[in-house]
Design a protein around this motif. Sequence first.
Motif, PDB file in Angstrom:
ATOM      1  N   GLY A 193       0.728  -1.399   0.004  1.00 41.84           N
ATOM      2  CA  GLY A 193       0.045   0.035   0.003  1.00 41.84           C
ATOM      3  C   GLY A 193       0.882   1.298   0.094  1.00 41.84           C
ATOM      4  O   GLY A 193       2.106   1.138   0.377  1.00 41.84           O
ATOM      5  N   LYS A 254      -3.554  -1.104  -2.555  1.00 40.89           N
ATOM      6  CA  LYS A 254      -4.447  -0.126  -1.885  1.00 40.89           C
ATOM      7  C   LYS A 254      -3.744   1.140  -1.789  1.00 40.89           C
ATOM      8  O   LYS A 254      -2.385   1.172  -1.362  1.00 40.89           O
ATOM      9  N   GLY A 283      -7.036  -1.695  -7.309  1.00 44.29           N
ATOM     10  CA  GLY A 283      -6.716  -2.087  -5.926  1.00 44.29           C
ATOM     11  C   GLY A 283      -7.913  -1.090  -5.294  1.00 44.29           C
ATOM     12  O   GLY A 283      -8.937  -0.588  -5.698  1.00 44.29           O
ATOM     13  N   GLU A 284      -7.746  -0.888  -3.864  1.00 45.21           N
ATOM     14  CA  GLU A 284      -8.533  -0.338  -2.987  1.00 45.21           C
ATOM     15  C   GLU A 284      -8.210   1.338  -2.789  1.00 45.21           C
ATOM     16  O   GLU A 284      -7.090   1.353  -2.324  1.00 45.21           O
TER      17      GLU A 284
END
Length: 319
Positions: A193, A254, A283-284
């Motif tokens: 992330g 993310k 992704g988030e």
Amino acid sequence: MENKEIEKELLPLIRVYKDGTVDRLLSSPDVPANLEDPETGVSSKDIIIADNPYVSARIFLPKSKSDNAHKLPIFVYFHGGAFCVESAFSFYVHRYLNILVSQANIIAISVDFRLLPHHPLPAAYNDGWTALEWIAAHALPGAAVLHPEPWLLRHADFSKLYIGGETSGANLAHNLLVRGANEALPGGLKILGAMLCCPFFWGSRPIGSEPAGQSLAVKVWGLACPDSPGGMDNPWINPCGPRAPSLATLACSKILITITGKDEFRDRDILYHNTIRESGWPGELLLFDAGDEEHAFQLFHPHTPTAQAMIQRLSSFLV
């Protein structure tokens, strides 16, 4: 005392003299690492990542250290300061990371990348990638790591590698995500992330409330990358411009982008968020608005209720 002749200055940030010396006008003083911070209990020490070019860092370890069953996420942090002020060892950065490491229960590595004016971009970007390669080498069984770090070998969960920072540091982290789309880290280590706080992006045409003409952002970019193809629309500074690659391949799973109400990069960062969302990136994607605050306020005033709420949000992302 003889007055030195000024070659150039970028106020209120730096002043460069003809003898090559630099006054970094807005940097907070460097402070030493300590084996137990009195407020948080976090341990820190200074380490070397690479020799040529030289890259150093400060590593932070929480009081509640890991055991073999529960290793700690790694957060590689790049400080703000327009690529020309502050350091990995400065007071604001050190205090902030002690608090974040304590609350998030992570290992943090604050990278001391090379600064302007003597090291124009992509020097800082390359130092950031060197740091990621060095970390990745620790995850390879039996690998000969230059300057091996015991805290990483004993306590790190290499499947939870995060990168991020404030303003120019967030810009640096974004450009590592772009590089990671085309270049693998040793052993195929993945970035899980990215935490981009008020990232430093701009463009040749103002959007939203951005001022026209010679804003400080334009002047900083002129110093950071004076010969960049595309000028203010170089993809390094304008990831949503016509020259930029698709954001669909950003190399993590993310992303958390934070914005504040009084930040000059707010409109540009919202555009960046929307462009990622519309790109098809799988992704988030998260956006956090910290309210009516200046950018990087959580470093300067970390104990206010608003800063505490933001640090809590950042901590919850680093899991």
